[in-house]
Design an enzyme around this catalytic site. Structure first.
Site, PDB file in Angstrom:
ATOM      1  N   HIS A  23     -45.260 -56.138  48.133  1.00  0.00           N
ATOM      2  CA  HIS A  23     -44.689 -55.187  49.101  1.00  0.00           C
ATOM      3  C   HIS A  23     -43.598 -54.339  48.463  1.00  0.00           C
ATOM      4  CE1 HIS A  23     -46.539 -56.954  52.725  1.00  0.00           C
ATOM      5  NE2 HIS A  23     -46.481 -58.082  52.039  1.00  0.00           N
ATOM      6  N   SER A  38     -47.127 -61.029  49.513  1.00  0.00           N
ATOM      7  CA  SER A  38     -47.826 -61.908  50.458  1.00  0.00           C
ATOM      8  C   SER A  38     -49.308 -61.836  50.109  1.00  0.00           C
ATOM      9  CB  SER A  38     -47.580 -61.484  51.911  1.00  0.00           C
ATOM     10  OG  SER A  38     -48.209 -60.252  52.173  1.00  0.00           O
ATOM     11  N   LEU A  41     -40.794 -54.020  44.916  1.00  0.00           N
ATOM     12  CA  LEU A  41     -39.974 -54.365  43.735  1.00  0.00           C
ATOM     13  C   LEU A  41     -38.779 -53.433  43.818  1.00  0.00           C
ATOM     14  CD1 LEU A  41     -39.212 -55.209  40.748  1.00  0.00           C
ATOM     15  CD2 LEU A  41     -40.721 -53.362  40.021  1.00  0.00           C
ATOM     16  N   LEU A  68     -49.034 -58.730  57.564  1.00  0.00           N
ATOM     17  CA  LEU A  68     -49.609 -60.068  57.670  1.00  0.00           C
ATOM     18  C   LEU A  68     -49.610 -60.801  56.333  1.00  0.00           C
ATOM     19  CD1 LEU A  68     -52.698 -59.557  60.022  1.00  0.00           C
ATOM     20  CD2 LEU A  68     -50.328 -60.138  60.596  1.00  0.00           C
ATOM     21  N   TYR A  84     -45.596 -48.330  36.634  1.00  0.00           N
ATOM     22  CA  TYR A  84     -46.420 -49.524  36.839  1.00  0.00           C
ATOM     23  C   TYR A  84     -47.525 -49.637  35.791  1.00  0.00           C
ATOM     24  CZ  TYR A  84     -43.929 -50.547  41.112  1.00  0.00           C
ATOM     25  OH  TYR A  84     -42.938 -50.877  42.012  1.00  0.00           O
TER      26      TYR A  84
HETATM   27  C1  LIG Z   1     -38.356 -48.367  40.067  1.00  0.00           C
HETATM   28  C2  LIG Z   1     -37.369 -49.465  39.632  1.00  0.00           C
HETATM   29  C3  LIG Z   1     -37.845 -50.795  40.210  1.00  0.00           C
HETATM   30  C4  LIG Z   1     -37.354 -49.541  38.114  1.00  0.00           C
HETATM   31  O1  LIG Z   1     -36.548 -50.629  37.703  1.00  0.00           O
HETATM   32  P1  LIG Z   1     -35.576 -50.529  36.424  1.00  0.00           P
HETATM   33  O2  LIG Z   1     -35.076 -51.874  36.148  1.00  0.00           O
HETATM   34  O3  LIG Z   1     -34.557 -49.485  36.648  1.00  0.00           O
HETATM   35  O4  LIG Z   1     -36.634 -50.041  35.338  1.00  0.00           O
HETATM   36  P2  LIG Z   1     -36.330 -49.516  33.828  1.00  0.00           P
HETATM   37  O5  LIG Z   1     -35.064 -50.100  33.326  1.00  0.00           O
HETATM   38  O6  LIG Z   1     -37.590 -49.695  33.067  1.00  0.00           O
HETATM   39  O7  LIG Z   1     -36.023 -47.964  33.864  1.00  0.00           O
HETATM   40  C5  LIG Z   1     -36.337 -47.118  34.871  1.00  0.00           C
HETATM   41  C6  LIG Z   1     -37.820 -46.696  34.843  1.00  0.00           C
HETATM   42  O8  LIG Z   1     -38.273 -46.654  36.193  1.00  0.00           O
HETATM   43  C7  LIG Z   1     -39.121 -45.534  36.401  1.00  0.00           C
HETATM   44  N1  LIG Z   1     -38.471 -44.711  37.440  1.00  0.00           N
HETATM   45  C8  LIG Z   1     -37.454 -45.096  38.236  1.00  0.00           C
HETATM   46  N2  LIG Z   1     -37.143 -44.123  39.100  1.00  0.00           N
HETATM   47  C9  LIG Z   1     -37.971 -43.104  38.827  1.00  0.00           C
HETATM   48  C10 LIG Z   1     -38.153 -41.824  39.371  1.00  0.00           C
HETATM   49  N3  LIG Z   1     -37.406 -41.372  40.380  1.00  0.00           N
HETATM   50  N4  LIG Z   1     -39.114 -41.051  38.843  1.00  0.00           N
HETATM   51  C11 LIG Z   1     -39.881 -41.477  37.838  1.00  0.00           C
HETATM   52  N5  LIG Z   1     -39.756 -42.687  37.263  1.00  0.00           N
HETATM   53  C12 LIG Z   1     -38.812 -43.492  37.768  1.00  0.00           C
HETATM   54  C13 LIG Z   1     -39.228 -44.834  35.056  1.00  0.00           C
HETATM   55  O9  LIG Z   1     -40.392 -45.358  34.428  1.00  0.00           O
HETATM   56  C14 LIG Z   1     -37.994 -45.296  34.317  1.00  0.00           C
HETATM   57  O10 LIG Z   1     -38.152 -45.351  32.929  1.00  0.00           O
HETATM   58  P3  LIG Z   1     -37.677 -44.084  32.049  1.00  0.00           P
HETATM   59  O11 LIG Z   1     -36.236 -43.911  32.377  1.00  0.00           O
HETATM   60  O12 LIG Z   1     -37.944 -44.522  30.654  1.00  0.00           O
HETATM   61  O13 LIG Z   1     -38.524 -42.946  32.490  1.00  0.00           O
HETATM   62  C15 LIG Z   1     -35.926 -49.129  40.099  1.00  0.00           C
HETATM   63  O14 LIG Z   1     -35.596 -47.839  39.641  1.00  0.00           O
HETATM   64  C16 LIG Z   1     -35.737 -49.191  41.593  1.00  0.00           C
HETATM   65  O15 LIG Z   1     -35.454 -50.256  42.145  1.00  0.00           O
HETATM   66  N6  LIG Z   1     -35.883 -48.040  42.244  1.00  0.00           N
HETATM   67  C17 LIG Z   1     -35.704 -47.953  43.679  1.00  0.00           C
HETATM   68  C18 LIG Z   1     -36.749 -48.734  44.414  1.00  0.00           C
HETATM   69  C19 LIG Z   1     -38.177 -48.331  44.047  1.00  0.00           C
HETATM   70  O16 LIG Z   1     -38.496 -47.153  43.974  1.00  0.00           O
HETATM   71  N7  LIG Z   1     -39.030 -49.363  43.876  1.00  0.00           N
HETATM   72  C20 LIG Z   1     -40.428 -49.193  43.639  1.00  0.00           C
HETATM   73  C21 LIG Z   1     -41.142 -49.171  44.932  1.00  0.00           C
HETATM   74  S1  LIG Z   1     -42.890 -49.107  44.724  1.00  0.00           S
END
Ligand SMILES: CC(C)(COP(=O)(O)OP(=O)(O)OC[C@H]1O[C@@H](n2cnc3c(N)ncnc32)[C@H](O)[C@@H]1OP(=O)(O)O)[C@@H](O)C(=O)NCCC(=O)NCCS
Length: 227
Positions: free
Chosen positions: A121, A95, A123, A110, A167
């Site tokens: 917010h 947002s 991902l 908001l 990130y």
């Molecule tokens: C974080 C998230 C969006 C990553 O999406 P993804 O499609 O799995 O991403 P990737 O395929 O690149 O692989 C996972 C990467 O996420 C990061 N990651 C996910 N969970 C993690 C954890 N618990 N600790 C550290 N890094 C983590 C790492 O960079 C990891 O890469 P690596 O395995 O090479 O270290 C996904 O794990 C997710 O949805 N997690 C739950 C929700 C969440 O935490 N969202 C972010 C909120 S700010």
């Protein structure tokens, strides 16, 4: 709300239905892969992913169901969902808020249509689709898509410290500690500059959704396209 007329053409299904020969009945098959803005009908699917990803882990989540509905009503064009055969597998909800040094508490709830900062917010990727690169691909697409909004200058998010390297790989930089806390959780704020007006300057593949998301490699050059 800001005009997104120029941006809309870039959100389109990654696979369009093939032409149907006369006499052959239309088959109602779902596209294999599709990226599109979310709407309120997607709210339950969004929340199901959040429930598993966040609530089952910490008891908290970035957006509760009513807040998901709230933002998907107010600013659906700042969301993006990745669907596989009609099933939501990953999403981003954002947002707008006004520029300021640090995310204010009100940014959690908001939407300020005149703002130039997109607050991401959440991902999240469905559990069975993690570790496949979908999260970074969706984020990359979202950041490219934001360049179509003339007034958007930056994207910000707050994350727990263990996700800072994740990130960073998407081009975000650390802004500092976030003043907002949720229960026992503390956060770091990160930001990404949006160098906008891509749709005016060029109509490149960089911001068009390709036929299939996995055909699009994420490279250093792709991450930051100077305009
Ligand atoms: C974080 C998230 C969006 C990553 O999406 P993804 O499609 O799995 O991403 P990737 O395929 O690149 O692989 C996972 C990467 O996420 C990061 N990651 C996910 N969970 C993690 C954890 N618990 N600790 C550290 N890094 C983590 C790492 O960079 C990891 O890469 P690596 O395995 O090479 O270290 C996904 O794990 C997710 O949805 N997690 C739950 C929700 C969440 O935490 N969202 C972010 C909120 S700010």
């Amino acid at each position: 709300m800001m005009s997104v007329v120029g941006a809309q053409p870039f959100i389109k299904p990654m696979q369009t239905p093939t032409s149907i020969s006369p006499g052959i009945q239309r088959r109602h098959t779902l596209p294999a892969s599709e990226v599109r803005p979310l709407n309120t009908q997607d709210a339950i699917s969004v929340f199901e992913i959040e429930r598993e990803a966040f609530i089952s882990v910490s008891g908290e989540c970035p957006l509760h169901l009513d807040e998901v509905r709230h933002f998907l009503t107010l600013c659906p064009d700042l969301s993006m969902g990745w669907f596989e055969e009609g099933r939501l597998v990953a999403f981003i909800i954002g947002s707008l808020h006004l520029d300021c040094l640090s995310l204010p508490q009100e940014a959690l709830t908001l939407h300020k249509p005149c703002g130039s900062t997109v607050h991401i917010h959440v991902l999240a990727v469905h559990r069975t689709f993690r570790q496949q690169g979908k999260g970074p691909i969706l984020m990359w697409r979202y950041l490219q898509y934001l360049r179509c909004f003339p007034s958007v200058r930056r994207a910000v998010l707050m994350c727990e410290d263990f996700l800072i390297p994740f990130y960073r790989k998407s081009g975000f930089k650390v802004l500092g500690r976030c003043a907002i806390t949720v229960g026992n959780l503390t956060f770091t704020e990160m930001w990404y500059p949006i160098r906008g007006h891509a749709y005016i300057r060029r109509n490149s593949e960089a911001i068009r959704f390709p036929q299939h998301p996995l055909t699009l490699p994420i490279t250093k050059t792709d991450e930051r396209v100077d305009v």
